[in-house]
Write a protein that holds these residues in place. Structure first.
Motif, PDB file in Angstrom:
ATOM      1  N   PRO A 184     -11.524  12.994  -6.423  1.00 39.59           N
ATOM      2  CA  PRO A 184     -11.221  11.759  -5.680  1.00 39.59           C
ATOM      3  C   PRO A 184     -11.472  10.497  -6.483  1.00 39.59           C
ATOM      4  O   PRO A 184     -10.765   9.503  -6.313  1.00 39.59           O
ATOM      5  CB  PRO A 184     -12.153  11.865  -4.465  1.00 39.59           C
ATOM      6  CG  PRO A 184     -12.367  13.326  -4.272  1.00 39.59           C
ATOM      7  CD  PRO A 184     -12.389  13.909  -5.667  1.00 39.59           C
ATOM      8  N   ALA A 185     -12.490  10.523  -7.372  1.00 42.05           N
ATOM      9  CA  ALA A 185     -12.769   9.335  -8.181  1.00 42.05           C
ATOM     10  C   ALA A 185     -11.593   9.024  -9.105  1.00 42.05           C
ATOM     11  O   ALA A 185     -11.242   7.856  -9.308  1.00 42.05           O
ATOM     12  CB  ALA A 185     -14.051   9.547  -8.995  1.00 42.05           C
ATOM     13  N   ALA A 186     -10.973  10.062  -9.669  1.00 41.50           N
ATOM     14  CA  ALA A 186      -9.816   9.848 -10.540  1.00 41.50           C
ATOM     15  C   ALA A 186      -8.626   9.338  -9.743  1.00 41.50           C
ATOM     16  O   ALA A 186      -7.874   8.468 -10.207  1.00 41.50           O
ATOM     17  CB  ALA A 186      -9.464  11.149 -11.260  1.00 41.50           C
ATOM     18  N   THR A 187      -8.455   9.869  -8.531  1.00 41.78           N
ATOM     19  CA  THR A 187      -7.369   9.387  -7.674  1.00 41.78           C
ATOM     20  C   THR A 187      -7.579   7.921  -7.316  1.00 41.78           C
ATOM     21  O   THR A 187      -6.637   7.117  -7.335  1.00 41.78           O
ATOM     22  CB  THR A 187      -7.292  10.231  -6.396  1.00 41.78           C
ATOM     23  OG1 THR A 187      -7.119  11.609  -6.747  1.00 41.78           O
ATOM     24  CG2 THR A 187      -6.138   9.785  -5.520  1.00 41.78           C
ATOM     25  N   ALA A 188      -8.821   7.568  -6.980  1.00 47.48           N
ATOM     26  CA  ALA A 188      -9.126   6.179  -6.628  1.00 47.48           C
ATOM     27  C   ALA A 188      -8.853   5.243  -7.799  1.00 47.48           C
ATOM     28  O   ALA A 188      -8.298   4.147  -7.626  1.00 47.48           O
ATOM     29  CB  ALA A 188     -10.580   6.067  -6.182  1.00 47.48           C
ATOM     30  N   ALA A 189      -9.213   5.672  -9.014  1.00 48.84           N
ATOM     31  CA  ALA A 189      -8.974   4.821 -10.187  1.00 48.84           C
ATOM     32  C   ALA A 189      -7.481   4.642 -10.436  1.00 48.84           C
ATOM     33  O   ALA A 189      -7.030   3.562 -10.835  1.00 48.84           O
ATOM     34  CB  ALA A 189      -9.641   5.446 -11.409  1.00 48.84           C
ATOM     35  N   ARG A 190      -6.700   5.690 -10.187  1.00 49.35           N
ATOM     36  CA  ARG A 190      -5.249   5.608 -10.387  1.00 49.35           C
ATOM     37  C   ARG A 190      -4.618   4.646  -9.387  1.00 49.35           C
ATOM     38  O   ARG A 190      -3.726   3.858  -9.730  1.00 49.35           O
ATOM     39  CB  ARG A 190      -4.654   7.007 -10.262  1.00 49.35           C
ATOM     40  CG  ARG A 190      -3.225   7.139 -10.706  1.00 49.35           C
ATOM     41  CD  ARG A 190      -2.956   8.557 -11.227  1.00 49.35           C
ATOM     42  NE  ARG A 190      -3.467   9.560 -10.308  1.00 49.35           N
ATOM     43  CZ  ARG A 190      -2.766  10.102  -9.312  1.00 49.35           C
ATOM     44  NH1 ARG A 190      -1.536   9.684  -9.103  1.00 49.35           N
ATOM     45  NH2 ARG A 190      -3.286  11.034  -8.551  1.00 49.35           N
ATOM     46  N   LEU A 199      -2.987  -1.326  -7.239  1.00 54.51           N
ATOM     47  CA  LEU A 199      -3.340  -2.323  -6.221  1.00 54.51           C
ATOM     48  C   LEU A 199      -4.468  -3.209  -6.754  1.00 54.51           C
ATOM     49  O   LEU A 199      -5.631  -3.065  -6.362  1.00 54.51           O
ATOM     50  CB  LEU A 199      -3.779  -1.631  -4.936  1.00 54.51           C
ATOM     51  CG  LEU A 199      -2.685  -0.949  -4.107  1.00 54.51           C
ATOM     52  CD1 LEU A 199      -3.305  -0.158  -2.958  1.00 54.51           C
ATOM     53  CD2 LEU A 199      -1.699  -1.980  -3.563  1.00 54.51           C
ATOM     54  N   PRO A 200      -4.170  -4.115  -7.672  1.00 55.42           N
ATOM     55  CA  PRO A 200      -5.231  -4.954  -8.254  1.00 55.42           C
ATOM     56  C   PRO A 200      -5.912  -5.859  -7.241  1.00 55.42           C
ATOM     57  O   PRO A 200      -7.051  -6.279  -7.456  1.00 55.42           O
ATOM     58  CB  PRO A 200      -4.483  -5.767  -9.320  1.00 55.42           C
ATOM     59  CG  PRO A 200      -3.043  -5.743  -8.895  1.00 55.42           C
ATOM     60  CD  PRO A 200      -2.836  -4.425  -8.224  1.00 55.42           C
ATOM     61  N   GLY A 201      -5.260  -6.171  -6.135  1.00 51.30           N
ATOM     62  CA  GLY A 201      -5.869  -7.040  -5.131  1.00 51.30           C
ATOM     63  C   GLY A 201      -6.682  -6.289  -4.103  1.00 51.30           C
ATOM     64  O   GLY A 201      -7.088  -6.869  -3.091  1.00 51.30           O
ATOM     65  N   ALA A 202      -6.938  -5.009  -4.331  1.00 53.35           N
ATOM     66  CA  ALA A 202      -7.691  -4.197  -3.375  1.00 53.35           C
ATOM     67  C   ALA A 202      -8.885  -3.563  -4.061  1.00 53.35           C
ATOM     68  O   ALA A 202      -9.009  -3.561  -5.287  1.00 53.35           O
ATOM     69  CB  ALA A 202      -6.785  -3.115  -2.774  1.00 53.35           C
ATOM     70  N   SER A 203      -9.769  -3.026  -3.259  1.00 54.87           N
ATOM     71  CA  SER A 203     -10.913  -2.270  -3.759  1.00 54.87           C
ATOM     72  C   SER A 203     -10.748  -0.828  -3.289  1.00 54.87           C
ATOM     73  O   SER A 203     -10.766  -0.555  -2.083  1.00 54.87           O
ATOM     74  CB  SER A 203     -12.225  -2.868  -3.223  1.00 54.87           C
ATOM     75  OG  SER A 203     -13.331  -2.073  -3.614  1.00 54.87           O
ATOM     76  N   VAL A 231       0.831  -1.204   0.000  1.00 53.44           N
ATOM     77  CA  VAL A 231       0.000   0.000   0.000  1.00 53.44           C
ATOM     78  C   VAL A 231       0.862   1.251   0.000  1.00 53.44           C
ATOM     79  O   VAL A 231       0.652   2.183  -0.777  1.00 53.44           O
ATOM     80  CB  VAL A 231      -0.945  -0.001   1.217  1.00 53.44           C
ATOM     81  CG1 VAL A 231      -1.634   1.344   1.362  1.00 53.44           C
ATOM     82  CG2 VAL A 231      -1.981  -1.112   1.088  1.00 53.44           C
ATOM     83  N   GLU A 232       1.870   1.279   0.864  1.00 48.24           N
ATOM     84  CA  GLU A 232       2.742   2.454   0.925  1.00 48.24           C
ATOM     85  C   GLU A 232       3.484   2.648  -0.395  1.00 48.24           C
ATOM     86  O   GLU A 232       3.666   3.781  -0.860  1.00 48.24           O
ATOM     87  CB  GLU A 232       3.740   2.297   2.072  1.00 48.24           C
ATOM     88  CG  GLU A 232       3.117   2.293   3.466  1.00 48.24           C
ATOM     89  CD  GLU A 232       2.606   3.678   3.871  1.00 48.24           C
ATOM     90  OE1 GLU A 232       2.710   4.631   3.077  1.00 48.24           O
ATOM     91  OE2 GLU A 232       2.103   3.796   5.003  1.00 48.24           O
ATOM     92  N   GLN A 233       3.897   1.561  -1.015  1.00 47.09           N
ATOM     93  CA  GLN A 233       4.597   1.653  -2.294  1.00 47.09           C
ATOM     94  C   GLN A 233       3.670   2.166  -3.386  1.00 47.09           C
ATOM     95  O   GLN A 233       4.065   2.987  -4.227  1.00 47.09           O
ATOM     96  CB  GLN A 233       5.161   0.292  -2.680  1.00 47.09           C
ATOM     97  CG  GLN A 233       5.980   0.319  -3.977  1.00 47.09           C
ATOM     98  CD  GLN A 233       6.576  -1.040  -4.309  1.00 47.09           C
ATOM     99  OE1 GLN A 233       6.431  -1.989  -3.549  1.00 47.09           O
ATOM    100  NE2 GLN A 233       7.247  -1.124  -5.441  1.00 47.09           N
ATOM    101  N   ALA A 234       2.406   1.720  -3.381  1.00 42.55           N
ATOM    102  CA  ALA A 234       1.438   2.176  -4.376  1.00 42.55           C
ATOM    103  C   ALA A 234       1.147   3.664  -4.211  1.00 42.55           C
ATOM    104  O   ALA A 234       1.048   4.401  -5.193  1.00 42.55           O
ATOM    105  CB  ALA A 234       0.153   1.363  -4.264  1.00 42.55           C
ATOM    106  N   LEU A 235       1.004   4.119  -2.977  1.00 41.69           N
ATOM    107  CA  LEU A 235       0.753   5.541  -2.740  1.00 41.69           C
ATOM    108  C   LEU A 235       1.939   6.383  -3.201  1.00 41.69           C
ATOM    109  O   LEU A 235       1.766   7.461  -3.783  1.00 41.69           O
ATOM    110  CB  LEU A 235       0.468   5.787  -1.260  1.00 41.69           C
ATOM    111  CG  LEU A 235      -0.827   5.186  -0.699  1.00 41.69           C
ATOM    112  CD1 LEU A 235      -0.974   5.510   0.782  1.00 41.69           C
ATOM    113  CD2 LEU A 235      -2.038   5.695  -1.465  1.00 41.69           C
ATOM    114  N   ALA A 236       3.145   5.902  -2.951  1.00 43.18           N
ATOM    115  CA  ALA A 236       4.333   6.633  -3.393  1.00 43.18           C
ATOM    116  C   ALA A 236       4.399   6.679  -4.919  1.00 43.18           C
ATOM    117  O   ALA A 236       4.733   7.714  -5.506  1.00 43.18           O
ATOM    118  CB  ALA A 236       5.582   5.985  -2.819  1.00 43.18           C
TER     119      ALA A 236
END
Length: 394
Positions: free
Chosen positions: A227-233, A238-242, A93-98
């Protein structure tokens, strides 16, 4: 005297001798450009202020694991759905956010579980308290925020278990038993009042879930990206998350900003059109008053292009003066409005200088289009006789 100096001399004398009319034109152009400047600065300030205020309402994006689901039933009968516990990898998660450029964005990691206390299981949530204090400023904590080995208990859970600050709890997990000290009691009016909050690493160790979390809450800048665009990015990383947008916060932010900007746009258009009509009328009267002057210039050898250039230069000078005056006046109006209406310090935004100049020059030229055509078609003979007559074949 050269032709250029000659035209400049005529233009300067014209503006000086008609300084009352020239000042009126500059004031009308400044009025339009000042409103555009003021509303632009106020709109930008409102966007920043609204974003800051909405940050108090917490996260606008939430990340949860894509839980394993299994339908229970047989034939045409369905008894419901069984969900198995699912977790997110904290490091992933931290890596994806970075990778998404959100490493510095306010976010909080959560691990929900249950620990055994006395004769019952207690709902427990592991968090980093420094993240909680930043992301959820509305938490009202009676006592103190936890230090090492401390915890915060919800008001309802504290009443049910008869807990108070300073109490020591021995909680038994799957892997080990831990002792925590109640440093504070939290009251939010929500589900937080029914849980026990302790340091995330301590719960991960007790529940034998090292490096695992059940939820991540993220606060993004809604003014820069939806926020919707951020969530999609984030979802692509993170394909294993929602990854979902929290609509309560995001919709409020986007809707409020859109309505304010639409209102400001409508007011600006009305005032600009009104000022443009006034400028057009004043410029038309100016051409009528100067018909003999125009006829004399043509009789002395000036071409239609020279006369038209003279009026174009005058329009440019008036437009620049109106734009500069409008930007300064608009910035002052924005400062006053920010202080008296929004109770905040105003901002000086030089990026609106081109907008102020552009609006003023555009109004000066568009409103003078009819006057330019009249100048181009003016009959010099009729003008010298004192007759304002636009002859088609002049």
């Amino acid at each position: 005297m050269g032709r250029g100096r000659w035209l400049f001399h005529i233009m300067a004398r014209s503006l000086f001798w008609r300084r009352g009319r020239s000042l009126l034109l500059v004031l009308m152009l400044a009025m339009a450009s000042s409103l555009v400047t003021a509303l632009g600065v106020i709109s930008a300030s409102i966007g920043t202020r609204v974003t800051q205020e909405l940050q108090r309402y917490g996260a606008n994006v939430v990340i949860v694991p894509a839980a394993a689901r299994m339908d229970v039933g047989s034939g045409g009968m369905n008894f419901g759905v069984v969900s198995e516990p699912a977790y997110l990898d904290e490091g992933a998660v931290e890596q994806a956010l970075a990778s998404a450029g959100l490493g510095q964005a306010a976010h909080s990691l959560h691990l929900r579980s249950a620990l055994h206390y006395g004769n019952a299981d207690v709902p427990v949530e592991g968090v980093h308290f420094d993240q909680i204090r930043k992301l959820f400023p509305w938490w009202q904590v009676q006592g103190e925020w936890p230090t090492a080995g401390g915890a915060v208990v919800g008001r309802d859970l504290a009443a049910r278990l008869r807990l108070k600050t300073g109490d020591i709890l021995r909680l038994k997990g799957v892997a080990t038993e831990i002792s925590v000290r109640i440093d504070g009691i939290v009251a939010t009016g929500g589900e937080e009042d029914r849980s026990l909050y302790l340091d995330l690493p301590a719960l991960q160790e007790a529940a034998h879930l090292s490096g695992r979390v059940t939820q991540v809450r993220l606060l993004t800048d809604a003014g820069r990206e939806k926020p919707a665009a951020t969530a999609a990015r984030i979802q692509t990383l993170l394909p294993g998350a929602s990854v979902r947008e929290v609509r309560q916060v995001a919709s409020t932010s986007e809707g409020l900003l859109r309505k304010v900007q639409l209102l400001l746009l409508i007011v600006t258009l009305v005032v600009v059109v009104a000022c443009g009509a006034s400028v057009a009328g004043t410029m038309g009267s100016t051409v009528l008053e100067r018909s003999r002057e125009i006829g004399l210039l043509k009789a002395l050898g000036g071409t239609r292009g020279h006369v038209l250039l003279l009026f174009v230069i005058e329009a440019v000078v008036l437009g620049v003066l109106g734009g500069v005056a409008g930007f300064l006046a608009g910035s002052g109006i924005a400062f006053l409005a920010a202080w008296s209406v929004f109770a905040t310090a105003g901002e000086f935004l030089p990026r609106f200088i081109p907008a102020a100049l552009g609006v003023s020059l555009l109004l000066a030229f568009v409103s003078s289009a009819g006057s330019f055509m009249a100048v181009f078609r003016l009959d010099p003979v009729a003008s010298l006789r004192g007759e304002y007559h636009a002859h088609e074949n002049a």
